[in-house]
Design a protein around this motif. Structure first.
Motif, PDB file in Angstrom:
ATOM      1  N   VAL A  19       1.619  -9.241  -7.531  1.00 23.98           N
ATOM      2  CA  VAL A  19       0.427  -8.702  -6.439  1.00 23.98           C
ATOM      3  C   VAL A  19       0.999  -7.567  -5.878  1.00 23.98           C
ATOM      4  O   VAL A  19       2.283  -7.513  -5.444  1.00 23.98           O
ATOM      5  CB  VAL A  19       0.090  -9.947  -5.271  1.00 23.98           C
ATOM      6  CG1 VAL A  19      -0.642  -9.300  -4.417  1.00 23.98           C
ATOM      7  CG2 VAL A  19      -0.538 -11.144  -6.183  1.00 23.98           C
ATOM      8  N   LEU A  20       0.516  -6.525  -5.853  1.00 22.30           N
ATOM      9  CA  LEU A  20       0.943  -5.322  -5.180  1.00 22.30           C
ATOM     10  C   LEU A  20       0.509  -5.207  -3.720  1.00 22.30           C
ATOM     11  O   LEU A  20      -0.599  -5.208  -3.514  1.00 22.30           O
ATOM     12  CB  LEU A  20       0.345  -4.061  -5.973  1.00 22.30           C
ATOM     13  CG  LEU A  20       0.783  -2.691  -5.193  1.00 22.30           C
ATOM     14  CD1 LEU A  20       2.256  -2.384  -5.612  1.00 22.30           C
ATOM     15  CD2 LEU A  20       0.098  -1.575  -5.873  1.00 22.30           C
ATOM     16  N   VAL A  21       1.610  -5.320  -2.873  1.00 21.53           N
ATOM     17  CA  VAL A  21       1.288  -5.097  -1.383  1.00 21.53           C
ATOM     18  C   VAL A  21       1.260  -3.929  -0.902  1.00 21.53           C
ATOM     19  O   VAL A  21       2.076  -2.972  -1.175  1.00 21.53           O
ATOM     20  CB  VAL A  21       2.242  -6.143  -0.527  1.00 21.53           C
ATOM     21  CG1 VAL A  21       2.064  -5.841   0.972  1.00 21.53           C
ATOM     22  CG2 VAL A  21       2.036  -7.553  -1.033  1.00 21.53           C
ATOM     23  N   LEU A  54      -8.801  -4.248  -5.258  1.00 18.79           N
ATOM     24  CA  LEU A  54      -7.839  -4.292  -4.066  1.00 18.79           C
ATOM     25  C   LEU A  54      -8.943  -4.988  -2.787  1.00 18.79           C
ATOM     26  O   LEU A  54     -10.203  -5.047  -2.943  1.00 18.79           O
ATOM     27  CB  LEU A  54      -7.454  -3.119  -3.551  1.00 18.79           C
ATOM     28  CG  LEU A  54      -8.390  -1.869  -3.077  1.00 18.79           C
ATOM     29  CD1 LEU A  54      -8.652  -1.990  -1.765  1.00 18.79           C
ATOM     30  CD2 LEU A  54      -7.737  -0.716  -3.428  1.00 18.79           C
ATOM     31  N   PHE A  55      -8.315  -5.685  -1.971  1.00 18.42           N
ATOM     32  CA  PHE A  55      -8.887  -6.158  -0.756  1.00 18.42           C
ATOM     33  C   PHE A  55      -8.135  -5.773   0.441  1.00 18.42           C
ATOM     34  O   PHE A  55      -6.806  -6.025   0.623  1.00 18.42           O
ATOM     35  CB  PHE A  55      -9.051  -7.726  -0.934  1.00 18.42           C
ATOM     36  CG  PHE A  55      -9.791  -8.202   0.458  1.00 18.42           C
ATOM     37  CD1 PHE A  55     -10.790  -8.225   0.635  1.00 18.42           C
ATOM     38  CD2 PHE A  55      -9.088  -9.017   1.420  1.00 18.42           C
ATOM     39  CE1 PHE A  55     -11.693  -8.840   1.629  1.00 18.42           C
ATOM     40  CE2 PHE A  55      -9.445  -9.622   2.396  1.00 18.42           C
ATOM     41  CZ  PHE A  55     -10.813  -9.557   2.760  1.00 18.42           C
ATOM     42  N   HIS A  56      -8.918  -5.431   1.544  1.00 20.87           N
ATOM     43  CA  HIS A  56      -8.513  -5.047   2.755  1.00 20.87           C
ATOM     44  C   HIS A  56      -9.093  -5.811   3.961  1.00 20.87           C
ATOM     45  O   HIS A  56     -10.244  -5.733   4.277  1.00 20.87           O
ATOM     46  CB  HIS A  56      -8.469  -3.581   3.086  1.00 20.87           C
ATOM     47  CG  HIS A  56      -8.143  -3.072   4.404  1.00 20.87           C
ATOM     48  ND1 HIS A  56      -7.132  -2.227   4.634  1.00 20.87           N
ATOM     49  CD2 HIS A  56      -8.723  -3.159   5.535  1.00 20.87           C
ATOM     50  CE1 HIS A  56      -6.970  -2.036   5.878  1.00 20.87           C
ATOM     51  NE2 HIS A  56      -8.131  -2.501   6.555  1.00 20.87           N
ATOM     52  N   ALA A 113      -8.004 -10.282  -7.565  1.00 17.94           N
ATOM     53  CA  ALA A 113      -7.463  -8.952  -6.877  1.00 17.94           C
ATOM     54  C   ALA A 113      -6.023  -8.931  -7.019  1.00 17.94           C
ATOM     55  O   ALA A 113      -5.379 -10.035  -7.183  1.00 17.94           O
ATOM     56  CB  ALA A 113      -7.663  -9.020  -5.476  1.00 17.94           C
ATOM     57  N   GLY A 114      -5.658  -7.512  -7.413  1.00 17.76           N
ATOM     58  CA  GLY A 114      -4.085  -7.383  -7.629  1.00 17.76           C
ATOM     59  C   GLY A 114      -3.574  -6.516  -6.647  1.00 17.76           C
ATOM     60  O   GLY A 114      -2.203  -6.390  -6.747  1.00 17.76           O
ATOM     61  N   ILE A 115      -4.278  -6.163  -5.658  1.00 12.85           N
ATOM     62  CA  ILE A 115      -3.765  -5.403  -4.741  1.00 12.85           C
ATOM     63  C   ILE A 115      -4.155  -5.937  -3.320  1.00 12.85           C
ATOM     64  O   ILE A 115      -5.389  -6.021  -3.184  1.00 12.85           O
ATOM     65  CB  ILE A 115      -4.238  -3.854  -4.710  1.00 12.85           C
ATOM     66  CG1 ILE A 115      -3.822  -3.396  -6.093  1.00 12.85           C
ATOM     67  CG2 ILE A 115      -3.423  -3.055  -3.706  1.00 12.85           C
ATOM     68  CD1 ILE A 115      -4.114  -1.879  -6.284  1.00 12.85           C
ATOM     69  N   LEU A 116      -3.599  -6.184  -2.360  1.00 19.55           N
ATOM     70  CA  LEU A 116      -3.787  -6.708  -1.046  1.00 19.55           C
ATOM     71  C   LEU A 116      -3.156  -5.773   0.130  1.00 19.55           C
ATOM     72  O   LEU A 116      -1.961  -5.435  -0.162  1.00 19.55           O
ATOM     73  CB  LEU A 116      -3.358  -8.060  -0.539  1.00 19.55           C
ATOM     74  CG  LEU A 116      -3.874  -9.413  -1.564  1.00 19.55           C
ATOM     75  CD1 LEU A 116      -3.316 -10.622  -1.509  1.00 19.55           C
ATOM     76  CD2 LEU A 116      -5.411  -9.300  -1.546  1.00 19.55           C
TER      77      LEU A 116
END
Length: 346
Positions: free
Chosen positions: A15-17, A202-204, A224-227
């Motif tokens: 997961v990319l933060v 992504l999710f924000h 999702a892969g980006i958080l």
């Protein structure tokens, strides 16, 4: 020190933060962070191995203004300071068409920005076409994000994200700009987007209803892969997903972030000490903002204007929600507060 994992069901899933503390956090301090503050946090996040650090005015490139709030520093100064502070982390910026322009993007590129996010209202992805196309031609990684995403059905969000990909976005996703979602809402929307695109999603999250971490977990489980997450939740209104909580939760679930736990906790301590008068809290106004589905960044302006007009800020938020107000419509706050005052014979 790395966080030990106990559940291994997602052990092979990275997961990319993405950390927008130095951008979204600006909303909480009226865009007044100084160079020493930016540098201190950027260096700490870099040392912890946070993959992406986002910087800028709360509303993005070119947004410093009387309407959205005058920043203490220029975009150029903010980018220069953070660029110098980052050794391994990538630097990101955010831009809303209408606030920022191609000229702003060119200046960001001159500062060697690594990732550019172009945001639009959730049903207006077409407004990003020009800027995403420019970034694609410039060879800069560009992401497309949909704001106030609770205002559109999952199928509509999926179609808009597919448009963003066609325009050149290398990742797409949604912002829960008002902290309105529950986990089931996120699962449905991320799942629909995941089916519609072949790039990372992504999710924000925002924390108005106390669901930001749970919603982020729902997002990653849905594909999702980006958080996005901020140190101590530093962000608009009730704050964002809390970074130093999200990362160990992800690691316990078996997702891989590559972030050092102790370094992350140190960065969060620095953020609380150096960036904010106090960590964000879910106060009464924040709850109402989340329930009403109103952009969290409106909080300070709603409080200021409501006090001047002598009206209840909770009433202002609910009326803004009824009018489906979005970022960029800050002038509507005055109209609503004035109408409420006149309606009561003030």
């Amino acid at each position: 020190m790395s966080q030990p994992t106990h559940a291994q069901d997602h052990a092979s899933t990275p997961v990319l933060v993405h950390d927008p503390s130095l951008r979204d956090g600006h909303h909480a301090v009226r865009h007044q962070l100084g160079p020493d503050q930016l540098r201190a946090y950027a260096e700490a996040a870099d040392a912890a191995g946070v993959p992406v650090v986002e910087v800028g005015h709360g509303n993005g490139l070119g947004a410093s203004s009387l309407q959205a709030g005058k920043a203490r520093l220029s975009d150029d100064t903010m980018l220069s300071v953070v660029r110098e502070a980052l050794r391994t982390s990538r630097m990101a910026v955010f831009m809303l068409p209408g606030w920022g322009t191609t000229a702003d993007l060119k200046r960001a590129i001159a500062h060697q920005v690594d990732v550019v996010r172009i945001g639009t209202h959730c049903t207006e992805a077409n407004l990003a076409e020009r800027h995403l196309g420019f970034l694609r031609e410039a060879g800069v990684e560009a992401q497309g994000v949909l704001l106030m995403s609770h205002m559109a059905a999952p199928e509509r969000l999926a179609r808009e994200c597919a448009r963003l990909v066609a325009y050149g976005a290398s990742a797409v996703g949604i912002f829960d700009s008002s902290g309105h979602y529950l986990p089931g809402d996120v699962t449905e929307r991320i799942g629909a987007i995941r089916e519609a695109v072949d790039v990372p999603v992504l999710f924000h999250g925002h924390n108005n209803l106390g669901m930001a971490v749970a919603n982020s977990i729902a997002a990653v489980r849905a594909g999702a892969g980006i958080l996005d997450a901020c140190a101590r939740g530093f962000g608009a209104g009730a704050g964002n997903t809390q970074l130093e909580v999200l990362v160990p939760v992800l690691e316990r679930l078996g997702f891989r972030t590559g972030i050092d736990l102790y370094g992350l906790l140190d960065a969060a301590d620095i953020a609380e000490r150096e960036l904010m008068p106090a960590p964000p809290t879910i106060d009464s106004v924040a709850v109402v903002s989340g329930l009403a589905g109103v952009f969290s960044g409106f909080k300070n302006r709603v409080l200021d204007i409501s006090a001047r007009q002598g009206v209840d800020p909770r009433d202002v938020f609910f009326e803004l929600g009824e009018r489906q107000a979005v970022a960029g419509q800050e002038d509507l706050i005055v109209d609503v507060a004035t109408a409420l005052r006149e309606a009561r014979g003030g």
